[in-house]
Design a protein around this motif. Structure first.
Motif, mmCIF file in Angstrom:
data_model
loop_
_atom_site.group_PDB
_atom_site.id
_atom_site.type_symbol
_atom_site.label_atom_id
_atom_site.label_comp_id
_atom_site.label_asym_id
_atom_site.label_seq_id
_atom_site.Cartn_x
_atom_site.Cartn_y
_atom_site.Cartn_z
ATOM 1 N N ASN A 228 0.843 -1.200 0.000
ATOM 2 C CA ASN A 228 0.000 0.000 0.000
ATOM 3 C C ASN A 228 0.883 1.257 0.000
ATOM 4 O OD1 ASN A 228 -2.256 1.575 0.090
ATOM 5 N ND2 ASN A 228 -2.777 1.135 2.219
ATOM 6 N N ILE A 229 0.361 2.376 -0.512
ATOM 7 C CA ILE A 229 1.164 3.603 -0.449
ATOM 8 C C ILE A 229 1.177 4.123 0.989
ATOM 9 C CG2 ILE A 229 0.951 4.508 -2.808
ATOM 10 C CD1 ILE A 229 -1.173 6.458 -1.468
ATOM 11 N N SER B 93 -4.347 0.883 -4.200
ATOM 12 C CA SER B 93 -4.483 1.550 -2.902
ATOM 13 C C SER B 93 -5.836 2.217 -2.716
ATOM 14 C CB SER B 93 -3.387 2.609 -2.761
ATOM 15 O OG SER B 93 -2.129 2.004 -2.769
ATOM 16 N N LYS B 94 -6.479 2.611 -3.817
ATOM 17 C CA LYS B 94 -7.795 3.235 -3.696
ATOM 18 C C LYS B 94 -8.814 2.236 -3.143
ATOM 19 C CE LYS B 94 -6.922 4.666 -7.803
ATOM 20 N NZ LYS B 94 -6.977 5.011 -9.211
ATOM 21 N N VAL C 36 -8.126 -0.112 -0.977
ATOM 22 C CA VAL C 36 -7.896 -0.187 0.470
ATOM 23 C C VAL C 36 -8.733 0.893 1.147
ATOM 24 C CG1 VAL C 36 -6.208 0.142 2.320
ATOM 25 C CG2 VAL C 36 -5.563 -1.120 0.249
ATOM 26 N N MET C 37 -8.690 2.109 0.566
ATOM 27 C CA MET C 37 -9.427 3.217 1.148
ATOM 28 C C MET C 37 -10.932 2.929 1.167
ATOM 29 S SD MET C 37 -9.106 6.053 2.620
ATOM 30 C CE MET C 37 -7.339 5.939 2.427
ATOM 31 N N MET D 103 -10.025 6.021 8.454
ATOM 32 C CA MET D 103 -8.662 6.123 7.896
ATOM 33 C C MET D 103 -8.601 7.171 6.790
ATOM 34 S SD MET D 103 -6.467 3.320 5.780
ATOM 35 C CE MET D 103 -4.862 3.809 5.125
ATOM 36 N N TYR E 7 -6.071 8.997 3.615
ATOM 37 C CA TYR E 7 -4.902 8.761 2.775
ATOM 38 C C TYR E 7 -3.699 9.409 3.458
ATOM 39 C CZ TYR E 7 -7.426 7.037 -1.317
ATOM 40 O OH TYR E 7 -8.168 6.282 -2.173
ATOM 41 N N PRO E 8 -2.471 8.921 3.182
ATOM 42 C CA PRO E 8 -1.287 9.597 3.726
ATOM 43 C C PRO E 8 -1.319 11.073 3.324
ATOM 44 C CG PRO E 8 -0.664 7.559 2.623
ATOM 45 C CD PRO E 8 -2.120 7.758 2.351
ATOM 46 N N THR F 206 -9.093 11.986 -6.718
ATOM 47 C CA THR F 206 -8.309 10.846 -6.245
ATOM 48 C C THR F 206 -7.653 10.129 -7.417
ATOM 49 O OG1 THR F 206 -9.920 10.583 -4.485
ATOM 50 C CG2 THR F 206 -8.414 8.747 -4.851
ATOM 51 N N PHE G 167 -3.580 9.863 -7.932
ATOM 52 C CA PHE G 167 -2.863 8.591 -8.052
ATOM 53 C C PHE G 167 -2.159 8.485 -9.400
ATOM 54 C CE2 PHE G 167 -4.965 7.243 -4.243
ATOM 55 C CZ PHE G 167 -4.065 6.338 -3.698
ATOM 56 N N LEU H 24 1.175 10.125 -9.334
ATOM 57 C CA LEU H 24 2.208 9.344 -8.639
ATOM 58 C C LEU H 24 3.004 8.489 -9.618
ATOM 59 C CD1 LEU H 24 0.572 7.973 -5.382
ATOM 60 C CD2 LEU H 24 2.014 9.966 -5.694
#
Lengths: 199, 199
Positions: free
Chosen positions: A62-63, A88-89, A91-92, B1, B3-4, B26, B30, B33
């Motif tokens: 994951n990021i 990772s999206k 996961v969110m 949670m 995002y970082p 979003t 991403f 990145l």
């Protein structure tokens, strides 16, 4: 005639983003000209910082800002379950549901022979190593998307993991909550009938 | 949670742009990145530079790197005609047509009482001063959009300019080239009949 160079360059940059053509890029570029100076500076900083400060968790992929990530470091999470997602999206999305408390594994893609993506191009090897090393894991939930590629990837991982005796499950497919049967596509309806549950 | 932080900040920045909600922001964040590092650096630089290096031409109000702008400085342009547009993007559209060789005046908006925008909020005063000072100008073509606000602005400017004896014209309204009468809206059709030309 061309736009002055500073705005032409900004239009070019916006056009590199997915789904943004020349007209939209121009609209966005002109919009940023009228934005607060601080907002524009923060935007520029965020672009640089996102790429510089983020890395992938060495455990789950994951990021994250720190390695291992927040979830992998959290001892209160259920260490027996690993949920495998495409990116990772996902996961969110799972975290926002708030009902899953296990761990994750992020594949960063799916198997897609058409695009030349094989098992070595996504995080499958690290999943297998993780399962071998960590005897606490009892279940792998495969949560790839319900696309042909997602299904194929799920099948592939399932075949690799099952021999080790770890339980492999797949997210349920069926009618979305609140949806109309009338508008459901045939595959979804088929999955809904096939996966019917006793009341 | 959440995002970082680095990616959360980038998502916030993208969400400040028009027509971009949380999901799209979003997706774009991403995507950046995975972009080439140089492309991201250029994007960040372009954001800063566009706002820092561009100004409005002191004559016509168009965006430009140097003042006066390229068009106002060009002696080969027809100095007798000024085409009045709502914003700099309209100048570009006209230039791409390649058939207009006069000068421009950019209003940066239209009269819109609903949004509290009066004559002092757009570049009308500078147009009048320009017409007074520059006796070479013989025609003002009003090319505001064919919206109620655009029409009202055209009417307002026309009333101010006409007494000085300068010819005031408005772009023709009618059926778009290649369009179907069947699908034309009633106002467009009315304008097309009203403005019919002899064959």
């Amino acid at each position: 005639m061309q736009y002055p160079e500073p705005i032409a360059k900004l239009i070019d940059s916006f056009m590199k983003l997915p789904g943004i053509g020349y007209k939209t890029a121009t609209r966005l570029a002109f919009f940023t000209l009228d934005m607060e100076k601080d907002d524009v500076t923060n935007f520029a900083k965020a672009l640089i910082s996102a790429q510089r400060d983020l890395k992938f968790c060495s455990i789950c992929g994951n990021i994250t800002e720190e390695d291992p990530c927040e979830i992998c470091q959290d001892p209160s999470r259920d260490q027996k379950t690993v949920l495998v997602v495409e990116d990772s999206k996902d996961v969110m999305s799972m975290e926002q549901m708030k009902e899953y408390h296990g761990l994750y594994h992020v594949l960063h893609g799916v198997l897609s022979p058409m695009d030349g993506k094989g098992p070595e191009d996504i995080n499958i090897a690290s999943l297998l190593t993780r399962l071998q090393k960590n005897e606490a894991i009892e279940e792998v939930i495969i949560a790839t998307n319900a696309t042909p590629e997602g299904e194929a990837t799920a099948m592939y991982i399932s075949r690799l993991v099952k021999p080790s005796g770890i339980k492999v499950t797949r997210l349920a497919h069926g009618l979305a909550v609140g949806s109309d049967i009338e508008y459901a596509d045939q595959m979804t309806l088929y999955k809904a009938v096939e996966g019917r549950t006793e009341m």
